[in-house]
Design an enzyme around this catalytic site. Structure first.
Site, mmCIF file in Angstrom:
data_model
loop_
_atom_site.group_PDB
_atom_site.id
_atom_site.type_symbol
_atom_site.label_atom_id
_atom_site.label_comp_id
_atom_site.label_asym_id
_atom_site.label_seq_id
_atom_site.Cartn_x
_atom_site.Cartn_y
_atom_site.Cartn_z
ATOM 1 N N GLU A 58 14.191 -4.877 4.622
ATOM 2 C CA GLU A 58 15.527 -4.719 5.322
ATOM 3 C C GLU A 58 16.318 -3.775 4.638
ATOM 4 O O GLU A 58 16.901 -2.858 5.101
ATOM 5 C CB GLU A 58 16.068 -6.072 5.418
ATOM 6 C CG GLU A 58 15.390 -6.945 6.156
ATOM 7 C CD GLU A 58 14.291 -7.820 5.417
ATOM 8 O OE1 GLU A 58 13.672 -7.438 4.366
ATOM 9 O OE2 GLU A 58 14.376 -9.091 5.645
ATOM 10 N N CYS A 91 18.409 -10.812 1.408
ATOM 11 C CA CYS A 91 18.349 -9.906 2.572
ATOM 12 C C CYS A 91 19.049 -10.613 3.662
ATOM 13 O O CYS A 91 19.861 -9.679 4.371
ATOM 14 C CB CYS A 91 17.121 -9.621 3.250
ATOM 15 S SG CYS A 91 15.875 -8.604 2.147
ATOM 16 N N TRP A 179 -27.998 3.762 -0.948
ATOM 17 C CA TRP A 179 -26.706 3.282 -0.178
ATOM 18 C C TRP A 179 -26.885 2.890 1.008
ATOM 19 O O TRP A 179 -27.821 3.732 1.644
ATOM 20 C CB TRP A 179 -25.516 4.253 -0.295
ATOM 21 C CG TRP A 179 -24.969 4.601 -1.729
ATOM 22 C CD1 TRP A 179 -25.445 5.814 -2.587
ATOM 23 C CD2 TRP A 179 -24.214 4.092 -2.548
ATOM 24 N NE1 TRP A 179 -24.681 5.674 -3.614
ATOM 25 C CE2 TRP A 179 -23.801 4.557 -3.587
ATOM 26 C CE3 TRP A 179 -23.546 2.808 -2.447
ATOM 27 C CZ2 TRP A 179 -23.146 4.059 -4.713
ATOM 28 C CZ3 TRP A 179 -22.768 2.289 -3.294
ATOM 29 C CH2 TRP A 179 -22.539 2.815 -4.696
ATOM 30 N N ARG A 193 -10.377 -2.709 -1.065
ATOM 31 C CA ARG A 193 -10.143 -3.141 -2.458
ATOM 32 C C ARG A 193 -8.686 -3.027 -2.940
ATOM 33 O O ARG A 193 -8.443 -4.026 -3.421
ATOM 34 C CB ARG A 193 -10.833 -2.083 -3.392
ATOM 35 C CG ARG A 193 -12.380 -2.502 -3.532
ATOM 36 C CD ARG A 193 -13.172 -1.947 -4.587
ATOM 37 N NE ARG A 193 -14.388 -2.184 -4.697
ATOM 38 C CZ ARG A 193 -15.117 -1.153 -5.410
ATOM 39 N NH1 ARG A 193 -14.819 -0.461 -6.102
ATOM 40 N NH2 ARG A 193 -16.475 -1.650 -5.229
ATOM 41 N N ARG A 216 -10.488 4.008 -6.626
ATOM 42 C CA ARG A 216 -10.317 5.064 -6.842
ATOM 43 C C ARG A 216 -9.889 6.035 -5.799
ATOM 44 O O ARG A 216 -10.491 6.787 -4.729
ATOM 45 C CB ARG A 216 -11.905 5.623 -7.174
ATOM 46 C CG ARG A 216 -12.505 5.093 -8.307
ATOM 47 C CD ARG A 216 -13.858 5.284 -8.745
ATOM 48 N NE ARG A 216 -14.953 5.083 -7.540
ATOM 49 C CZ ARG A 216 -15.377 3.909 -7.477
ATOM 50 N NH1 ARG A 216 -15.301 2.989 -8.407
ATOM 51 N NH2 ARG A 216 -16.177 3.748 -6.507
ATOM 52 N N GLY A 276 -23.617 -10.202 -4.593
ATOM 53 C CA GLY A 276 -24.607 -9.667 -3.659
ATOM 54 C C GLY A 276 -24.903 -10.849 -2.680
ATOM 55 O O GLY A 276 -24.105 -11.616 -2.248
HETATM 56 C C1 AOF Z 1 12.432 -10.402 2.897
HETATM 57 N N1 AOF Z 1 11.960 -8.943 3.027
HETATM 58 O O1 AOF Z 1 10.432 -7.220 2.639
HETATM 59 C C2 AOF Z 1 10.197 -9.605 1.455
HETATM 60 C C3 AOF Z 1 10.562 -10.856 1.552
HETATM 61 O O2 AOF Z 1 11.191 -11.766 -5.956
HETATM 62 P P1 AOF Z 1 11.713 -10.931 -4.700
HETATM 63 O O3 AOF Z 1 13.110 -10.870 -4.432
HETATM 64 O O4 AOF Z 1 10.938 -9.974 -4.489
HETATM 65 O O5 AOF Z 1 11.598 -12.170 -3.529
HETATM 66 C C4 AOF Z 1 10.037 -12.469 -3.066
HETATM 67 C C5 AOF Z 1 10.116 -13.442 -1.755
HETATM 68 O O6 AOF Z 1 11.070 -12.888 -0.802
HETATM 69 C C6 AOF Z 1 8.964 -14.092 -1.179
HETATM 70 O O7 AOF Z 1 8.297 -14.844 -2.004
HETATM 71 C C7 AOF Z 1 9.114 -13.916 0.184
HETATM 72 O O8 AOF Z 1 9.688 -15.516 0.317
HETATM 73 C C8 AOF Z 1 10.294 -12.892 0.382
HETATM 74 N N2 AOF Z 1 9.796 -11.789 0.898
HETATM 75 N N3 AOF Z 1 11.664 -11.069 2.294
HETATM 76 O O9 AOF Z 1 13.220 -10.635 3.401
HETATM 77 C C9 AOF Z 1 10.728 -8.528 2.383
HETATM 78 N N4 AOF Z 1 9.013 -9.013 0.919
HETATM 79 ZN ZN ZN Z 2 14.564 -10.224 1.383
#
Ligand code: AOF
Ligand code: ZN
Length: 341
Positions: A58, A91, A179, A193, A216, A276
């Site tokens: 946000e 946020c 491969w 990955r 990589r 594997g």
């Molecule tokens: C949002 N927008 O883009 C994300 C959210 O330690 P912080 O500040 O990075 O908070 C992590 C927590 O915030 C995560 O566990 C989840 O609950 C929330 N993630 N929330 O509003 C975001 N990445």
């Molecule tokens: Zn947030």
């Protein structure tokens, strides 16, 4: 940005696409994307959570917007805006301080510090707030599937990557497997990955193939863990030790469920099982796999080693069937990604 009116589904799809851009760097946080429409319903901004510890989606989307741009604006975000002060400020509180009209979010955040409280902060501030109820709900669950499993089930998310022949073999009977798929597929494996914290392989694979198991890619700087299923001491000459700090190589053995629990306790939140044949089929037999990434090459390998070799079912009704299949073509190979849970 654009004069066109954007529908809610289009905006949510854009927010999902944004979220995936953070795939390699946000763990253990969720991938989150955000789109902002002005009072006329036109796209004015997009943003995503780029990196663990960095600004949330946000806040990224709000960057460069002026107060007047936000009058009566509609904020569309894949996950409920956070209520708490974590590594970054809340946020929901930030949005609550703006002259926006409405917030639509994809899924409730299962993090107990948020769950419903982000919604509450917004509605208390007089902002219209709704949870999205359209056709993209499944796609919204997929985008932060690792995070949802971590919080809902308190366990590591398990993905599996298989490179198979069109007759379902992952190696010849003498063990030769390099491969099966082409360079285009193998390039995409690098990307896969990067989505996960760690790669896991069995003892035979580490000894026979001597893989690096690292990422990589020019545009991704991520040091993943390597986890080897063995109770043997491994030679530090193996490539897996050469390409990463030694403490990022873990050797584990015993009951697979306990192994996964110990990895979760160590802080790993997602793992990609890469082989594997025995390792694949044991993870599957024990029902431990959340998502599969299967690359199928147009080659017939005959009797060899199959990734499902220790599975056997008396009828098709109980055989695990893929859910939510996504198919792409990489060079001559077919890639399918699907959920098993
Ligand atoms: C949002 N927008 O883009 C994300 C959210 O330690 P912080 O500040 O990075 O908070 C992590 C927590 O915030 C995560 O566990 C989840 O609950 C929330 N993630 N929330 O509003 C975001 N990445
Ligand atoms: Zn947030």
């Amino acid at each position: 940005m654009d004069e066109q009116i954007v529908t809610l589904d289009q905006a949510m799809q854009m927010a999902i696409d944004e979220a995936y851009k953070g795939a390699a760097q946000v763990s253990p946080n969720p991938k989150v994307g955000c789109v902002i429409l002005n009072s006329k319903g036109q796209l004015i901004s997009k943003g995503h959570h780029k990196k663990f510890g960095g600004p949330h989606a946000e806040i990224e989307a709000l960057q460069n917007l002026k107060h007047e741009d936000l009058i009566e604006a509609h904020v569309i975000v894949t996950l409920e805006p956070c209520a708490h002060q974590g590594k970054t400020p809340s946020c929901a509180k930030k949005l609550a301080s703006l002259p926006i009209k409405k917030v639509t979010y994809g899924l409730m955040d299962p993090n107990p510090l948020v769950a419903g409280q982000g919604h509450q902060i917004l509605s208390d501030a007089g902002i219209e707030v709704e949870i999205y109820r359209g056709d993209l709900t499944e796609a919204l669950e997929n985008v932060c599937e690792e995070f949802l499993v971590n919080f809902r089930e308190k366990r590591i998310f398990v993905a599996m990557k298989v490179a198979q022949s069109i007759d379902g073999q992952v190696a010849l009977s003498n063990g030769v497997s390099q491969w099966i798929t082409g360079p285009e597929s193998r390039m995409h494996v690098q990307k896969i990955r990067s989505y996960y914290d760690a790669v896991l392989v069995g003892y035979e694979t580490i000894i026979k193939d001597n893989p690096s198991l690292n990422i990589r890619l020019a545009d991704i700087n991520k040091e993943n863990w390597a986890v080897i299923l063995t109770n043997q001491k491994l030679s530090e000459d193996l490539k897996v030790f050469q390409v990463r700090p030694h403490e990022k190589v873990l050797t584990v053995s015993g009951d697979l469920k306990l192994v996964l629990q110990s990895l979760y306790d160590k802080g790993l939140r997602s793992i990609l099982v890469e082989g594997g044949a025995f390792t694949f089929s044991e993870f599957l037999r024990q029902g431990l796999v959340d998502r599969m990434h299967v690359f199928t090459a147009p080659v017939i390998m005959g009797q060899g080693k199959s990734w499902s070799q220790s599975l056997s079912y008396p009828n098709l009704e109980i055989a695990p069937r893929a859910k939510k299949i996504d198919t792409q073509v990489f060079g001559p190979d077919i890639y399918t990604s699907f959920k098993l849970k």
